[in-house]
Design an enzyme around this catalytic site. Structure first.
Site, mmCIF file in Angstrom:
data_model
loop_
_atom_site.group_PDB
_atom_site.id
_atom_site.type_symbol
_atom_site.label_atom_id
_atom_site.label_comp_id
_atom_site.label_asym_id
_atom_site.label_seq_id
_atom_site.Cartn_x
_atom_site.Cartn_y
_atom_site.Cartn_z
ATOM 1 N N GLU A 12 -3.253 -0.312 2.036
ATOM 2 C CA GLU A 12 -1.889 -0.787 2.284
ATOM 3 C C GLU A 12 -0.902 0.378 2.378
ATOM 4 O O GLU A 12 -1.225 1.513 2.009
ATOM 5 C CB GLU A 12 -1.448 -1.748 1.183
ATOM 6 C CG GLU A 12 -1.406 -1.110 -0.191
ATOM 7 C CD GLU A 12 -0.421 -1.792 -1.132
ATOM 8 O OE1 GLU A 12 0.733 -1.998 -0.721
ATOM 9 O OE2 GLU A 12 -0.817 -2.106 -2.270
ATOM 10 N N LYS A 63 -0.332 -5.886 -11.584
ATOM 11 C CA LYS A 63 0.491 -4.904 -12.271
ATOM 12 C C LYS A 63 0.925 -5.454 -13.624
ATOM 13 O O LYS A 63 1.319 -6.613 -13.731
ATOM 14 C CB LYS A 63 1.703 -4.551 -11.414
ATOM 15 C CG LYS A 63 1.384 -3.346 -10.529
ATOM 16 C CD LYS A 63 2.368 -3.204 -9.435
ATOM 17 C CE LYS A 63 2.140 -4.383 -8.513
ATOM 18 N NZ LYS A 63 2.803 -4.371 -7.294
HETATM 19 N N1 PSU Z 1 0.422 -1.740 -6.369
HETATM 20 C C1 PSU Z 1 0.920 -0.527 -6.697
HETATM 21 N N2 PSU Z 1 2.134 -0.207 -6.167
HETATM 22 C C2 PSU Z 1 2.803 -1.036 -5.321
HETATM 23 C C3 PSU Z 1 2.258 -2.312 -4.983
HETATM 24 C C4 PSU Z 1 1.051 -2.596 -5.544
HETATM 25 O O1 PSU Z 1 0.285 0.232 -7.433
HETATM 26 O O2 PSU Z 1 3.863 -0.673 -4.845
HETATM 27 C C5 PSU Z 1 2.948 -3.229 -4.004
HETATM 28 C C6 PSU Z 1 1.878 -3.958 -3.193
HETATM 29 O O3 PSU Z 1 2.174 -3.752 -1.830
HETATM 30 C C7 PSU Z 1 2.046 -5.422 -3.563
HETATM 31 C C8 PSU Z 1 3.515 -5.468 -3.805
HETATM 32 O O4 PSU Z 1 1.626 -6.283 -2.541
HETATM 33 O O5 PSU Z 1 3.749 -4.269 -4.556
HETATM 34 C C9 PSU Z 1 3.913 -6.725 -4.533
HETATM 35 O O6 PSU Z 1 5.273 -6.938 -4.360
HETATM 36 P P1 PSU Z 1 5.940 -8.334 -4.756
HETATM 37 O O7 PSU Z 1 5.772 -8.391 -6.262
HETATM 38 O O8 PSU Z 1 7.381 -8.219 -4.317
HETATM 39 O O9 PSU Z 1 5.191 -9.395 -4.033
#
Ligand code: PSU
Ligand code: MN
Length: 308
Positions: free
Chosen positions: A31, A165
């Site tokens: 990604e 996370k």
């Molecule tokens: N994992 C990481 N760093 C990130 C992300 C994931 O170590 O920045 C990103 C991924 O792209 C994931 C997004 O899909 O954060 C999730 O964002 P949200 O909680 O707004 O859906």
């Protein structure tokens, strides 16, 4: 009224990925939101390059995915990765807006959800990331649940992560995944990891200890006609882990700042990660890079096993 003509999908493969598709070589999707919104420069660029190297060392081909000037790129050339790592104001694209960026010829980084969509469209079935999005703490009030979870339920890609996370509500995230029929498999451990920490205090719903077993499991789901992806949780290597009790202190402080500053929507996750980076004086970034590298290695092994 004039009838709109459907546009063709503006999709471009890097030379390396195009060649891999012709030979039927294993490919691992990566990604780009983690590069643009997840880590500060230059650590983000070092990480983006090192994960590609690790995947090649395992005999697979890396495909970093992003939208650049309205074109969906499956695999980026090194100069494109370097440019992306220093860009500001890039869109953070998920299922809701990836097609918007293409239609409006914008640039954007793909989240887990959008990367799964693009990978699946490109015929790639394995994807490595850091941590997936999930159910946020306080979701009873905010309804903040990442579109990553819904995507796992519908798009057939194996996503290798270090768990959700740890800023999230991990028990609720597991409940959501169970309801939506997403298998959660911890690699080589019965304990479910929490991103920066090897342990969340929860048992993993499922556990497997070889890339071949993971590939076999996904094939069996396909045989049954079950749609959707598979979430692999790969605990961060011991030497890089930050214990859960310690992380909880930083997470609590970061969440309090987010509330004080009334951060909402797409900005929440990048805000918390940045806050934690500062609170840990950069140590969280070292751990984050190490776990993405660890996931890239496992994803490549799974992609190779899927080809056997
Ligand atoms: N994992 C990481 N760093 C990130 C992300 C994931 O170590 O920045 C990103 C991924 O792209 C994931 C997004 O899909 O954060 C999730 O964002 P949200 O909680 O707004 O859906
Ligand atoms: Mn959200």
């Amino acid at each position: 009224m004039t009838k709109a003509i459907s546009p063709l999908l503006p999709i471009v493969y890097s030379k390396e990925v195009a060649a891999a598709k012709v030979r039927g070589a294993p490919i691992v999707a990566l990604e780009s939101t983690i590069i643009t919104h997840g880590m500060p420069f230059p650590g983000n660029l070092e990480m983006a390059r090192s994960v590609e190297t690790i995947i090649r060392e395992q005999g697979a081909v890396p495909a970093t995915i992003a939208v650049i000037d309205g074109i969906l790129h499956i695999g980026l050339e090194d100069a494109q990765i370097a440019a992306l790592a220093q860009m500001t104001g890039v869109m953070k694209l998920s299922r809701a807006d990836i097609a918007f960026a293409l239609a409006e010829r914008r640039s954007g980084a793909t989240t887990v959800a959008a990367t799964m969509i693009a990978a699946s469209r490109a015929g790639i079935s394995v994807f490595a990331t850091g941590g997936i999005g999930g159910v946020h703490r306080g979701a009873e009030e905010s309804l903040d649940i990442s579109a990553d979870l819904e995507e796992l339920a519908r798009t057939p890609v194996i996503v290798v992560s270090a768990g959700p996370k740890a800023i999230l509500d991990i028990p609720k995230t597991l409940e959501f995944l169970e309801t939506r029929g997403v298998p959660v498999v911890t690699y080589d451990s019965e304990e479910f990891p929490a991103f920066w920490s090897r342990n969340s205090g929860l048992r993993s719903p499922l556990s497997l200890s070889s890339p071949a077993a993971i590939a076999n499991f996904q094939r069996m789901r396909e045989q049954l006609g079950i749609e959707g992806g598979l979430l692999i949780a790969n605990p961060v290597p011991e030497e890089y882990e930050i214990p859960r009790e310690e992380m909880e202190i930083y997470i609590g402080r970061a969440l309090a700042s987010a509330e004080r500053e009334e951060v909402t929507g797409k900005d929440v996750t990048p805000f918390l990660l940045d806050n934690i980076f500062h609170l840990t004086a950069g140590r969280s970034l070292k751990t984050n890079v190490a776990l993405v590298e660890n996931n890239a290695r496992l994803a490549a092994e799974i992609a190779v096993a899927m080809n056997d």
